[in-house]
Write a protein that holds these residues in place. Structure first.
Motif, PDB file in Angstrom:
ATOM      1  N   GLN A  95       1.046  -1.407  -0.036  1.00  0.00           N
ATOM      2  CA  GLN A  95      -0.040   0.005  -0.049  1.00  0.00           C
ATOM      3  C   GLN A  95       0.987   1.241  -0.036  1.00  0.00           C
ATOM      4  O   GLN A  95       0.841   2.007   0.821  1.00  0.00           O
ATOM      5  N   ILE A  96       1.714   1.291  -1.030  1.00  0.00           N
ATOM      6  CA  ILE A  96       2.530   2.230  -1.123  1.00  0.00           C
ATOM      7  C   ILE A  96       2.002   3.820  -1.546  1.00  0.00           C
ATOM      8  O   ILE A  96       1.244   3.639  -2.646  1.00  0.00           O
ATOM      9  N   GLY A  97       2.176   4.892  -1.000  1.00  0.00           N
ATOM     10  CA  GLY A  97       1.345   5.778  -1.500  1.00  0.00           C
ATOM     11  C   GLY A  97       2.143   6.609  -2.560  1.00  0.00           C
ATOM     12  O   GLY A  97       2.839   7.826  -2.673  1.00  0.00           O
ATOM     13  N   ALA A  98       2.368   6.015  -3.852  1.00  0.00           N
ATOM     14  CA  ALA A  98       3.293   6.323  -4.901  1.00  0.00           C
ATOM     15  C   ALA A  98       2.447   7.580  -5.626  1.00  0.00           C
ATOM     16  O   ALA A  98       1.094   7.832  -5.700  1.00  0.00           O
ATOM     17  N   ASP A  99       3.261   8.792  -6.039  1.00  0.00           N
ATOM     18  CA  ASP A  99       2.927   9.571  -6.899  1.00  0.00           C
ATOM     19  C   ASP A  99       3.025   9.124  -8.357  1.00  0.00           C
ATOM     20  O   ASP A  99       3.996   8.958  -8.759  1.00  0.00           O
ATOM     21  N   LEU A 100       1.703   9.363  -8.989  1.00  0.00           N
ATOM     22  CA  LEU A 100       1.506   8.579 -10.252  1.00  0.00           C
ATOM     23  C   LEU A 100       1.393   9.870 -11.314  1.00  0.00           C
ATOM     24  O   LEU A 100       0.474  10.856 -10.889  1.00  0.00           O
ATOM     25  N   VAL A 101       2.075   9.760 -12.630  1.00  0.00           N
ATOM     26  CA  VAL A 101       1.430  10.889 -13.622  1.00  0.00           C
ATOM     27  C   VAL A 101       1.021  10.007 -14.638  1.00  0.00           C
ATOM     28  O   VAL A 101       1.504   8.804 -14.836  1.00  0.00           O
ATOM     29  N   SER A 102       0.513  10.436 -15.673  1.00  0.00           N
ATOM     30  CA  SER A 102      -0.246   9.712 -16.870  1.00  0.00           C
ATOM     31  C   SER A 102      -0.101  10.988 -18.117  1.00  0.00           C
ATOM     32  O   SER A 102      -0.120  12.108 -17.681  1.00  0.00           O
ATOM     33  N   GLN A 103      -0.452  10.778 -19.297  1.00  0.00           N
ATOM     34  CA  GLN A 103      -0.525  11.252 -20.407  1.00  0.00           C
ATOM     35  C   GLN A 103      -2.002  12.026 -20.056  1.00  0.00           C
ATOM     36  O   GLN A 103      -2.796  11.489 -19.307  1.00  0.00           O
ATOM     37  N   PRO A 104      -2.436  12.859 -20.812  1.00  0.00           N
ATOM     38  CA  PRO A 104      -3.586  13.734 -20.626  1.00  0.00           C
ATOM     39  C   PRO A 104      -4.836  12.881 -20.581  1.00  0.00           C
ATOM     40  O   PRO A 104      -4.994  11.745 -21.399  1.00  0.00           O
ATOM     41  N   ARG A 105      -6.109  13.322 -20.127  1.00  0.00           N
ATOM     42  CA  ARG A 105      -7.272  12.739 -20.363  1.00  0.00           C
ATOM     43  C   ARG A 105      -7.590  12.473 -21.782  1.00  0.00           C
ATOM     44  O   ARG A 105      -7.476  13.146 -22.585  1.00  0.00           O
ATOM     45  N   GLY A 106      -8.243  11.154 -22.115  1.00  0.00           N
ATOM     46  CA  GLY A 106      -8.507  10.759 -23.391  1.00  0.00           C
ATOM     47  C   GLY A 106      -7.366  10.090 -24.168  1.00  0.00           C
ATOM     48  O   GLY A 106      -7.467   9.577 -25.472  1.00  0.00           O
ATOM     49  N   SER A 107      -6.296   9.975 -23.508  1.00  0.00           N
ATOM     50  CA  SER A 107      -4.958   9.196 -24.129  1.00  0.00           C
ATOM     51  C   SER A 107      -5.089   7.888 -23.184  1.00  0.00           C
ATOM     52  O   SER A 107      -5.708   7.403 -22.321  1.00  0.00           O
ATOM     53  N   PRO A 115      -2.936  13.289 -14.458  1.00  0.00           N
ATOM     54  CA  PRO A 115      -2.793  13.406 -15.902  1.00  0.00           C
ATOM     55  C   PRO A 115      -2.272  14.624 -16.208  1.00  0.00           C
ATOM     56  O   PRO A 115      -2.928  15.690 -15.944  1.00  0.00           O
ATOM     57  N   THR A 116      -1.240  14.628 -17.053  1.00  0.00           N
ATOM     58  CA  THR A 116      -0.555  16.000 -17.499  1.00  0.00           C
ATOM     59  C   THR A 116       0.064  15.604 -18.965  1.00  0.00           C
ATOM     60  O   THR A 116      -0.384  14.606 -19.682  1.00  0.00           O
ATOM     61  N   SER A 117       0.617  16.634 -19.504  1.00  0.00           N
ATOM     62  CA  SER A 117       1.238  16.616 -20.818  1.00  0.00           C
ATOM     63  C   SER A 117       2.479  15.258 -20.729  1.00  0.00           C
ATOM     64  O   SER A 117       2.952  15.295 -19.650  1.00  0.00           O
TER      65      SER A 117
END
Length: 344
Positions: free
Chosen positions: A155-167, A196-198
């Motif tokens: 249960q690691i509180g990782a900071d996740l990023v992803s490409q934008p919504r719709g990707s 979700p970001t660029s």
């Protein structure tokens, strides 16, 4: 991600994103293939810095001179693999890059995907197998994250990023987490975050140590992942067998990213695999679809030179079900492949 979320994200992208109009490339001898006049085409891709944006620019430069004089291909910097099929199906874009599996989801309204309950059966493929894509987690070497299974079990509180919504980066992150029996909400409840970001912002976040995980679509020669691997110490983590088995009903299969694909990635890594396709609506005139398909196939060498991740693009198999996700070819594209002797 729900269809409502996808629509909302797409609408925001339509309002907020600036598109690029390609310079006309026709020579002095006149226009290209048939039609009754100039054609203005919008080509949905993804944000600048992504491989798909580069693909769209390169293909647009090949397509314009194949159409009538003064035809224009406008490259849109949105909306990604989940958003693009809907843009084409609803007439908001004429062309788009998509992934073979995702186009199949969209055509069939596949259960368990963002297209569940709403099929876009007017989508057609012009060219398949433009590349070999993989999908899986990337982490900075110092994050302390060794696997997605560890994140769930501990249960690691990782900071996740992803490409934008719709990707696919956004939707795929959530599907992969579900395959591990967890969710974005779980990770944030453990003290993590999800943004979700660029593509450029996500790249910088991993490089600068401001993110622990980026579950991302990658391909050999991907500009941002290549740069990230060359300028920082990252690891690409396996998708384990249990998670692959959970995702197989969605048409996602295990695929091996060969060792040495990226700097510092010495061992083979098991990820998910699929290919990029060029899609259009069934409503596109046959002669336009024919001309576009011919232009892309005839420009295969220059496309491979401009995009390292397209090195494996083989026109001889661009029409096969394996590379189209089983989605029907546009009749104009099918006629081209027959005329070119690539299919019977």
């Amino acid at each position: 991600m729900t269809r409502t979320q996808t629509r909302s994200a797409t609408a925001l992208a339509l309002l907020a994103t600036v598109s690029l109009t390609l310079a006309a490339c026709a020579d002095d001898s006149g226009g290209g293939s048939g039609g009754e006049g100039p054609v203005d085409l919008s080509f949905a891709s993804l944000d600048q810095g992504s491989a798909w944006y580069s693909y769209a620019v390169s293909m647009g430069q090949a397509i314009e001179p194949a159409l009538e004089d003064n035809s224009v291909v406008e490259v849109l910097t949105y909306a990604g693999s989940i958003g693009n099929p809907e843009l084409v199906a609803t007439g908001e874009a004429d062309l788009a890059t998509s992934f073979s599996a995702v186009t199949s989801w969209a055509v069939n309204g596949t259960e368990g995907t963002p297209f569940e309950g709403e099929a876009f059966d007017n989508l057609r493929v012009l060219v398949g197998g433009l590349d070999q894509y993989y999908f899986g987690p990337i982490t900075p070497a110092g994050s302390g994250v060794d696997s997605l299974r560890q994140v769930v079990d501990e249960q690691i509180g990782a900071d996740l990023v992803s490409q934008p919504r719709g990707s696919l980066g956004d939707a795929g992150t959530q599907l992969v987490l579900q395959a591990y029996g967890t969710s974005v909400d779980d990770v944030t409840s453990w003290g993590g975050s999800f943004e979700p970001t660029s593509t450029d912002v996500a790249t910088n976040a991993l490089r600068d140590g401001n993110a622990d995980l980026w579950i991302q679509a990658i391909t050999a020669g991907h500009p941002n992942i290549t740069e990230l691997a060359e300028t920082s110490d990252i690891r690409i983590l396996d998708i384990d067998d249990d998670a692959v088995a959970a995702l197989e009903p969605l048409g996602l299969q295990a695929a091996t990213l060969p060792g040495g694909t990226f700097t510092g990635q010495d061992e083979d890594v098991q990820l998910l695999g699929f290919t990029t396709t060029l899609i259009a609506s069934a409503d596109m005139p046959d002669d336009v679809a024919y001309a576009i398909t011919e232009a892309v196939i005839d420009s295969a060498d220059s496309l491979r030179e401009a995009n390292a991740s397209m090195a494996g693009f083989d026109p001889a198999t661009a029409w096969t079900a394996e590379n189209t996700g089983g989605v029907d070819l546009h009749p104009g594209a099918e006629q081209y492949y027959q005329d070119a002797g690539l299919m019977e």
